[in-house]
Design a protein around this motif. Structure first.
Motif, PDB file in Angstrom:
ATOM      1  N   LEU A 130       0.180  -4.942 -11.528  1.00 11.20           N
ATOM      2  CA  LEU A 130       0.077  -5.016 -12.955  1.00 11.20           C
ATOM      3  C   LEU A 130      -0.434  -6.944 -12.504  1.00 11.20           C
ATOM      4  CD1 LEU A 130       3.022  -3.648 -14.847  1.00 11.20           C
ATOM      5  CD2 LEU A 130       0.538  -3.190 -14.534  1.00 11.20           C
ATOM      6  N   LEU A 131      -1.385  -7.186 -13.017  1.00  7.42           N
ATOM      7  CA  LEU A 131      -2.170  -8.368 -12.963  1.00  7.42           C
ATOM      8  C   LEU A 131      -1.951  -9.253 -14.400  1.00  7.42           C
ATOM      9  CD1 LEU A 131      -4.977  -7.461 -10.887  1.00  7.42           C
ATOM     10  CD2 LEU A 131      -3.105  -8.722  -9.883  1.00  7.42           C
ATOM     11  N   PRO A 132      -1.337 -10.434 -14.385  1.00  3.62           N
ATOM     12  CA  PRO A 132      -1.330 -11.250 -15.670  1.00  3.62           C
ATOM     13  C   PRO A 132      -2.660 -11.819 -15.968  1.00  3.62           C
ATOM     14  CG  PRO A 132      -0.036 -12.272 -14.017  1.00  3.62           C
ATOM     15  CD  PRO A 132      -0.684 -11.167 -13.368  1.00  3.62           C
ATOM     16  N   VAL A 133      -2.813 -11.628 -17.136  1.00  4.92           N
ATOM     17  CA  VAL A 133      -4.502 -12.408 -17.593  1.00  4.92           C
ATOM     18  C   VAL A 133      -4.167 -13.750 -17.602  1.00  4.92           C
ATOM     19  CG1 VAL A 133      -6.343 -12.015 -19.381  1.00  4.92           C
ATOM     20  CG2 VAL A 133      -5.250 -10.073 -18.621  1.00  4.92           C
ATOM     21  N   GLY A 149      -2.262  -8.415 -21.974  1.00  2.77           N
ATOM     22  CA  GLY A 149      -1.716  -9.752 -21.493  1.00  2.77           C
ATOM     23  C   GLY A 149      -1.659  -9.476 -19.869  1.00  2.77           C
ATOM     24  N   GLN A 150      -2.030  -8.226 -19.757  1.00  3.14           N
ATOM     25  CA  GLN A 150      -2.197  -7.977 -18.194  1.00  3.14           C
ATOM     26  C   GLN A 150      -3.372  -6.766 -17.824  1.00  3.14           C
ATOM     27  OE1 GLN A 150       1.850  -6.541 -17.504  1.00  3.14           O
ATOM     28  NE2 GLN A 150       1.698  -4.582 -18.412  1.00  3.14           N
ATOM     29  N   VAL A 151      -3.499  -6.591 -16.638  1.00  2.93           N
ATOM     30  CA  VAL A 151      -4.581  -5.469 -16.256  1.00  2.93           C
ATOM     31  C   VAL A 151      -3.996  -4.759 -15.124  1.00  2.93           C
ATOM     32  CG1 VAL A 151      -6.838  -5.169 -15.251  1.00  2.93           C
ATOM     33  CG2 VAL A 151      -6.609  -6.759 -16.994  1.00  2.93           C
ATOM     34  N   TYR A 152      -4.033  -3.470 -15.160  1.00  5.49           N
ATOM     35  CA  TYR A 152      -3.627  -2.510 -14.068  1.00  5.49           C
ATOM     36  C   TYR A 152      -4.714  -2.819 -13.032  1.00  5.49           C
ATOM     37  CZ  TYR A 152      -1.657   1.579 -11.768  1.00  5.49           C
ATOM     38  OH  TYR A 152      -0.968   2.407 -10.833  1.00  5.49           O
ATOM     39  N   VAL A 194       0.810  -1.182   0.047  1.00  2.57           N
ATOM     40  CA  VAL A 194      -0.239  -0.058   0.044  1.00  2.57           C
ATOM     41  C   VAL A 194       0.937   1.100   0.166  1.00  2.57           C
ATOM     42  CG1 VAL A 194      -1.754   1.535   1.215  1.00  2.57           C
ATOM     43  CG2 VAL A 194      -1.781  -1.305   1.209  1.00  2.57           C
ATOM     44  N   GLY A 195       0.703   2.204  -0.947  1.00  3.97           N
ATOM     45  CA  GLY A 195       1.425   3.362  -0.838  1.00  3.97           C
ATOM     46  C   GLY A 195       2.750   3.048  -1.770  1.00  3.97           C
ATOM     47  N   GLY A 196       3.094   2.180  -1.921  1.00  7.27           N
ATOM     48  CA  GLY A 196       4.277   1.699  -2.831  1.00  7.27           C
ATOM     49  C   GLY A 196       4.420   1.757  -4.482  1.00  7.27           C
ATOM     50  N   PRO A 197       5.490   1.537  -5.029  1.00  4.34           N
ATOM     51  CA  PRO A 197       5.465   1.737  -6.445  1.00  4.34           C
ATOM     52  C   PRO A 197       4.604   0.503  -6.824  1.00  4.34           C
ATOM     53  CG  PRO A 197       7.561   0.763  -5.540  1.00  4.34           C
ATOM     54  CD  PRO A 197       6.437   0.976  -4.301  1.00  4.34           C
ATOM     55  N   ILE A 198       4.266   0.758  -8.446  1.00  2.14           N
ATOM     56  CA  ILE A 198       3.523  -0.458  -9.068  1.00  2.14           C
ATOM     57  C   ILE A 198       4.146  -1.816  -8.923  1.00  2.14           C
ATOM     58  CG2 ILE A 198       2.722  -1.208 -11.382  1.00  2.14           C
ATOM     59  CD1 ILE A 198       2.552   1.923 -12.040  1.00  2.14           C
ATOM     60  N   GLN A 199       3.344  -2.887  -8.411  1.00  5.43           N
ATOM     61  CA  GLN A 199       4.023  -4.196  -8.414  1.00  5.43           C
ATOM     62  C   GLN A 199       3.654  -4.969  -9.571  1.00  5.43           C
ATOM     63  OE1 GLN A 199       2.328  -4.440  -4.262  1.00  5.43           O
ATOM     64  NE2 GLN A 199       3.996  -5.761  -4.067  1.00  5.43           N
ATOM     65  N   ASP A 200       4.645  -5.835  -9.980  1.00  7.90           N
ATOM     66  CA  ASP A 200       4.108  -6.884 -11.146  1.00  7.90           C
ATOM     67  C   ASP A 200       3.952  -8.175 -10.700  1.00  7.90           C
ATOM     68  OD1 ASP A 200       3.944  -8.147 -13.581  1.00  7.90           O
ATOM     69  OD2 ASP A 200       5.533  -7.206 -14.493  1.00  7.90           O
ATOM     70  N   ALA A 201       2.553  -8.656 -10.706  1.00  6.70           N
ATOM     71  CA  ALA A 201       2.462  -9.974 -10.160  1.00  6.70           C
ATOM     72  C   ALA A 201       2.882 -11.058 -10.869  1.00  6.70           C
ATOM     73  CB  ALA A 201       0.993 -10.330  -9.952  1.00  6.70           C
ATOM     74  N   ALA A 202       3.370 -10.719 -12.207  1.00  6.60           N
ATOM     75  CA  ALA A 202       3.943 -11.885 -13.163  1.00  6.60           C
ATOM     76  C   ALA A 202       5.589 -12.090 -12.727  1.00  6.60           C
ATOM     77  CB  ALA A 202       4.020 -11.590 -14.418  1.00  6.60           C
ATOM     78  N   GLU A 203       5.918 -11.226 -12.000  1.00  5.24           N
ATOM     79  CA  GLU A 203       7.358 -10.966 -11.414  1.00  5.24           C
ATOM     80  C   GLU A 203       7.652 -11.319  -9.994  1.00  5.24           C
ATOM     81  OE1 GLU A 203       9.363  -7.559 -12.670  1.00  5.24           O
ATOM     82  OE2 GLU A 203       8.962  -8.160 -14.922  1.00  5.24           O
ATOM     83  N   SER A 204       6.574 -11.242  -9.211  1.00  2.00           N
ATOM     84  CA  SER A 204       6.670 -11.657  -7.834  1.00  2.00           C
ATOM     85  C   SER A 204       5.745 -12.609  -7.348  1.00  2.00           C
ATOM     86  CB  SER A 204       6.191 -10.211  -6.929  1.00  2.00           C
ATOM     87  OG  SER A 204       6.340 -10.428  -5.807  1.00  2.00           O
ATOM     88  N   THR A 205       6.343 -13.723  -6.801  1.00  2.00           N
ATOM     89  CA  THR A 205       5.605 -14.764  -6.373  1.00  2.00           C
ATOM     90  C   THR A 205       4.859 -14.796  -5.143  1.00  2.00           C
ATOM     91  OG1 THR A 205       7.627 -15.814  -5.176  1.00  2.00           O
ATOM     92  CG2 THR A 205       7.377 -16.540  -7.346  1.00  2.00           C
ATOM     93  N   GLY A 206       5.119 -13.533  -4.334  1.00  2.00           N
ATOM     94  CA  GLY A 206       4.542 -13.172  -3.164  1.00  2.00           C
ATOM     95  C   GLY A 206       3.275 -12.601  -3.358  1.00  2.00           C
ATOM     96  N   ILE A 207       2.859 -12.381  -4.380  1.00  3.30           N
ATOM     97  CA  ILE A 207       1.492 -11.584  -4.619  1.00  3.30           C
ATOM     98  C   ILE A 207       0.407 -12.554  -4.658  1.00  3.30           C
ATOM     99  CG2 ILE A 207       0.075  -9.923  -5.812  1.00  3.30           C
ATOM    100  CD1 ILE A 207       2.827  -8.626  -6.584  1.00  3.30           C
ATOM    101  N   GLN A 208      -0.554 -12.479  -3.742  1.00  3.40           N
ATOM    102  CA  GLN A 208      -1.699 -13.460  -3.805  1.00  3.40           C
ATOM    103  C   GLN A 208      -2.727 -12.878  -4.573  1.00  3.40           C
ATOM    104  OE1 GLN A 208      -2.055 -15.369  -0.187  1.00  3.40           O
ATOM    105  NE2 GLN A 208      -0.119 -14.891   0.644  1.00  3.40           N
ATOM    106  N   ALA A 209      -2.682 -12.213  -5.668  1.00  2.00           N
ATOM    107  CA  ALA A 209      -3.981 -11.666  -6.321  1.00  2.00           C
ATOM    108  C   ALA A 209      -3.772 -12.425  -7.818  1.00  2.00           C
ATOM    109  CB  ALA A 209      -3.682 -10.104  -6.498  1.00  2.00           C
TER     110      ALA A 209
END
Length: 166
Positions: free
Chosen positions: A159-162, A117-120, A68-83
């Motif tokens: 950024l959420l991969p589709v 291939g992704q959604v913001y 929260v309040g940080g830079p844009i994360q990329d869920a395709a590149e981060s295994t810790g994001i549970q979205a």
């Protein structure tokens, strides 16, 4: 007088209140194709009120690996994001540990999501009680909320991969 609070990292689903998902698509000034956006927000109607709901949402997002309040994360590149985002049969289904919501997406949104291939994704901690289900939200209302400096600053952006079935 005391104010109810959501303990750091602790929350109940009842504190989060009603969770809503809304989407739109549009072209950035320097882009050659549309981007699909999803905004997740609460109505602020949780059992302990909007202030506690905001803190509960923050805790829930952080538990899901979103900053929260940080830079844009990329869920395709981060295994810790549970979205996770599933786009299938005209629906976008967003799943987080505390939230599962569907968005009946229009054709232009679906085209932008598949092309990119992704959604913001923007996950607001600020409640938006005026944007209730069944009541249309105008472009001006959406723009006023989604571009509000405080809303943007206190949200998680990812950024959420589709993904699709099959």
């Amino acid at each position: 007088m005391t104010t109810p609070q959501a303990s750091t990292g602790m929350f109940t689903p009842a504190q989060l209140g009603t969770q809503i998902l809304i989407g739109w698509s549009g072209r950035q000034p320097d882009a050659d194709q549309d981007t699909a956006y999803l905004l997740a927000y609460s109505l602020g109607d949780g059992q302990d009120g909007p202030v506690v709901g905001r803190e509960a949402m923050r805790a829930a997002l952080e538990r899901a690996g979103l900053r929260v309040g940080g830079p844009i994360q990329d869920a395709a590149e981060s295994t810790g994001i549970q979205a996770k985002l599933l786009v299938q049969a005209g629906q976008a289904v967003l799943t987080l540990p505390h939230l599962s919501a569907q968005y009946p997406a229009p054709a232009e949104w679906l085209d932008a999501a598949r092309t990119q291939g992704q959604v913001y994704g923007m996950f607001a901690t600020t409640p938006w009680p005026e944007a209730v289900p069944g009541r249309p939200v105008s472009e001006d209302q959406l723009r006023a909320f989604a571009a509000d400096e405080e809303v943007v600053r206190t949200a998680a952006h990812c950024l959420l991969p589709v993904r699709s079935l099959g």
